[in-house]
Write a protein that holds these residues in place. Structure first.
Motif, PDB file in Angstrom:
ATOM      1  N   THR A  38      22.888 -13.813  -6.100  1.00 23.44           N
ATOM      2  CA  THR A  38      22.379 -14.183  -4.863  1.00 23.44           C
ATOM      3  C   THR A  38      23.769 -14.621  -4.030  1.00 23.44           C
ATOM      4  O   THR A  38      24.792 -15.589  -4.598  1.00 23.44           O
ATOM      5  N   GLN A  39      23.750 -14.244  -2.870  1.00 22.66           N
ATOM      6  CA  GLN A  39      25.210 -14.830  -2.159  1.00 22.66           C
ATOM      7  C   GLN A  39      24.500 -15.909  -1.369  1.00 22.66           C
ATOM      8  O   GLN A  39      23.498 -15.688  -0.116  1.00 22.66           O
ATOM      9  N   PRO A  40      25.027 -17.063  -1.204  1.00 23.47           N
ATOM     10  CA  PRO A  40      24.678 -18.074  -0.262  1.00 23.47           C
ATOM     11  C   PRO A  40      25.051 -17.859   1.025  1.00 23.47           C
ATOM     12  O   PRO A  40      25.899 -17.038   1.674  1.00 23.47           O
ATOM     13  N   LEU A  41      24.295 -18.316   2.038  1.00 23.73           N
ATOM     14  CA  LEU A  41      24.179 -18.044   3.318  1.00 23.73           C
ATOM     15  C   LEU A  41      24.203 -19.315   4.130  1.00 23.73           C
ATOM     16  O   LEU A  41      23.364 -20.125   3.763  1.00 23.73           O
ATOM     17  N   ASP A  42      24.787 -19.286   5.305  1.00 21.28           N
ATOM     18  CA  ASP A  42      24.619 -20.407   6.494  1.00 21.28           C
ATOM     19  C   ASP A  42      23.190 -20.167   7.210  1.00 21.28           C
ATOM     20  O   ASP A  42      22.752 -19.260   6.984  1.00 21.28           O
ATOM     21  N   TYR A  43      22.840 -20.946   8.046  1.00 20.11           N
ATOM     22  CA  TYR A  43      21.728 -20.738   8.881  1.00 20.11           C
ATOM     23  C   TYR A  43      21.684 -19.604  10.037  1.00 20.11           C
ATOM     24  O   TYR A  43      20.991 -19.300  10.538  1.00 20.11           O
ATOM     25  N   ASP A  44      22.863 -19.124  10.135  1.00 21.57           N
ATOM     26  CA  ASP A  44      23.166 -17.960  10.905  1.00 21.57           C
ATOM     27  C   ASP A  44      23.104 -16.644   9.945  1.00 21.57           C
ATOM     28  O   ASP A  44      23.401 -15.676  10.536  1.00 21.57           O
TER      29      ASP A  44
END
Length: 90
Positions: free
Chosen positions: A27-33
């Motif tokens: 899993t690659q962490p993402l920001d809210y964009d």
């Protein structure tokens, strides 16, 4: 809880016996964009997520083990939801 994108799977035929039957996802962490942040990690999938899906994950060991229903297992991160849409007011 955090957002991430499933980018792969991990198959481990030899692993801690308490992880047998657990689906492991990269899993690659993402920001809210939905922009990648940080380094990918391995999470136990509790909701049937697939590659390419945006997910919600928890990084608290206790919460992750509760989600996986494996309190004695060595789990730090668990996928706990599949995201349909994120709305953020400007």
């Amino acid at each position: 809880m955090n957002l991430g994108k499933v980018i792969g799977t991990v198959i481990a035929t030899r692993k801690d016996e308490r992880l047998v039957g657990s689906k492991l996802m990269i899993t690659q962490p993402l920001d809210y964009d939905y922009k990648p942040i940080g380094n990918p990690f391995i999470a136990v999938d509790t909701v049937g997520a697939g590659i390419g899906e945006v997910v919600i994950y928890t990084t608290s060991g206790t919460a992750a083990r509760l989600a996986a229903r494996k309190m004695e297992a060595p789990i730090d991160i668990a996928i706990v939801g599949i995201v349909d849409k994120v709305d953020i007011e400007p």
